[in-house]
Write a protein that holds these residues in place. Structure first.
Motif, PDB file in Angstrom:
ATOM      1  N   PHE A 248     -14.875   4.083  28.077  1.00  0.00           N
ATOM      2  CA  PHE A 248     -13.518   4.465  28.482  1.00  0.00           C
ATOM      3  C   PHE A 248     -13.559   5.716  29.349  1.00  0.00           C
ATOM      4  O   PHE A 248     -12.911   5.780  30.414  1.00  0.00           O
ATOM      5  N   ILE A 249     -14.316   6.710  28.918  1.00  0.00           N
ATOM      6  CA  ILE A 249     -14.402   7.973  29.667  1.00  0.00           C
ATOM      7  C   ILE A 249     -15.039   7.743  31.037  1.00  0.00           C
ATOM      8  O   ILE A 249     -14.602   8.302  32.051  1.00  0.00           O
ATOM      9  N   GLU A 250     -16.065   6.900  31.066  1.00  0.00           N
ATOM     10  CA  GLU A 250     -16.806   6.667  32.310  1.00  0.00           C
ATOM     11  C   GLU A 250     -16.194   5.543  33.156  1.00  0.00           C
ATOM     12  O   GLU A 250     -16.713   5.213  34.220  1.00  0.00           O
ATOM     13  N   ARG A 251     -15.101   4.960  32.672  1.00  0.00           N
ATOM     14  CA  ARG A 251     -14.373   3.923  33.401  1.00  0.00           C
ATOM     15  C   ARG A 251     -15.272   2.765  33.817  1.00  0.00           C
ATOM     16  O   ARG A 251     -15.335   2.356  34.978  1.00  0.00           O
ATOM     17  N   ARG A 252     -15.961   2.223  32.809  1.00  0.00           N
ATOM     18  CA  ARG A 252     -16.857   1.088  33.037  1.00  0.00           C
ATOM     19  C   ARG A 252     -16.717   0.112  31.866  1.00  0.00           C
ATOM     20  O   ARG A 252     -16.211   0.467  30.802  1.00  0.00           O
ATOM     21  N   PRO A 253     -17.171  -1.127  32.044  1.00  0.00           N
ATOM     22  CA  PRO A 253     -17.137  -2.061  30.921  1.00  0.00           C
ATOM     23  C   PRO A 253     -18.115  -1.629  29.838  1.00  0.00           C
ATOM     24  O   PRO A 253     -19.204  -1.148  30.140  1.00  0.00           O
ATOM     25  N   PRO A 254     -17.749  -1.798  28.578  1.00  0.00           N
ATOM     26  CA  PRO A 254     -18.675  -1.447  27.502  1.00  0.00           C
ATOM     27  C   PRO A 254     -19.795  -2.466  27.362  1.00  0.00           C
ATOM     28  O   PRO A 254     -19.641  -3.637  27.738  1.00  0.00           O
ATOM     29  N   HIS A 255     -20.919  -2.037  26.837  1.00  0.00           N
ATOM     30  CA  HIS A 255     -22.056  -2.910  26.597  1.00  0.00           C
ATOM     31  C   HIS A 255     -22.308  -2.949  25.087  1.00  0.00           C
ATOM     32  O   HIS A 255     -22.957  -2.064  24.528  1.00  0.00           O
ATOM     33  N   TRP A 256     -21.771  -3.978  24.443  1.00  0.00           N
ATOM     34  CA  TRP A 256     -21.838  -4.051  22.988  1.00  0.00           C
ATOM     35  C   TRP A 256     -23.223  -4.458  22.516  1.00  0.00           C
ATOM     36  O   TRP A 256     -23.883  -5.287  23.136  1.00  0.00           O
TER      37      TRP A 256
END
Length: 259
Positions: A248-256
């Motif tokens: 969220f902070i880095e404005r990217r999709p998360p990698h679960w």
């Protein structure tokens, strides 16, 4: 989609973390016999055993979900009940993985109970549900009497159970039984869209949400919060929780990673 292992009566396909399980007996309106029940149970076992499969979809081939129990097979001594798992191997077992029923045509008797065993239902506008057992001097013991009054108003559930009258999908949607209505022939596609929205989320969080919601009925309000906190604590302390915040902070999709 990529094909997975099939049997003569059940087909499975994998698609980006989603397992589509298709009852493939259109000549019998997808009625469930013993072999089909065992194949469905095996498909659910694969869904539960694979960390990369996040959601399951159950549907029927040939424009029909399921006419329920195969009465001809049952009369010959072939039962579709699996000990500890119920009708079709799914009505009593429970899963940690979210299940969506994609209903076209008829879901009658055990077919309705299979849909009720799922967490969500997508149905074509012309689909029909029904617990018709009272017409034949029996009752729906695989979820109809237990789950239907929990999913729609109790008085409506009693009407349907006592009369055996059909429940059209559009009426079922008004009562909240059906999550989404589609045009005929599009239930699986809409279920895939719904499943995709789930599969993109963190695996630990998805599993915890389903567990807490399903177990809520067994506890008082105070006890429910205690049990919820016990289930949720590992989720909040997980790598995926930190990854979600960083993404969220880095404005990217998360990698679960599911840990």
């Amino acid at each position: 989609m990529t094909a997975a292992t099939d049997t003569p009566t059940v087909r499975t396909e994998e698609n980006d973390g989603i397992l589509v399980i298709t009852i493939d007996r259109p000549e019998a309106r997808n009625a469930v016999d013993g072999a089909t029940a065992r194949a469905l149970a095996a498909a659910v076992d694969r869904l539960e055993s694979r960390d990369d499969l996040m959601v399951g979809i159950i549907c029927g081939a040939g424009g029909v979900f399921s006419a329920g129990m195969d009465l001809k097979a049952f009369a010959a001594g072939d039962t579709p009940i699996i000990e500890g798992r119920g009708f079709a191997g799914i009505t009593r077992g429970g899963t940690r993985t979210p299940l969506i029923a994609a209903v076209e045509g008829y879901a009658l008797g055990g077919g309705t109970e299979m849909a009720l065993a799922c967490d969500m239902i997508v149905a074509a506008r012309d689909a029909t549900f029904g617990q018709t057992e009272v017409h034949y001097g029996i009752v729906p013991p695989e979820g109809g009497m237990v789950r239907l009054p929990e999913r729609i108003p109790r008085n409506i559930a009693l009407e349907l159970l006592l009369t055996g009258d059909p429940l059209p999908a559009e009426r079922a949607e008004r009562f909240g039984l059906v999550n989404h209505l589609t045009e005929p022939g599009h239930a699986v596609q809409r279920a895939l869209e719904l499943a995709t929205g789930i599969a993109h989320n963190a695996p630990l969080a998805v599993a915890a949400v389903k567990r807490v919601v399903n177990e809520r009925r067994a506890f008082s309000d105070q006890d429910a919060f205690v049990e919820q906190d016990r289930v949720v604590a590992p989720v909040l302390a997980s790598h995926d929780a930190r990854e979600g915040a960083r993404a969220f902070i880095e404005r990217r999709p998360p990698h679960w990673q599911g840990r």
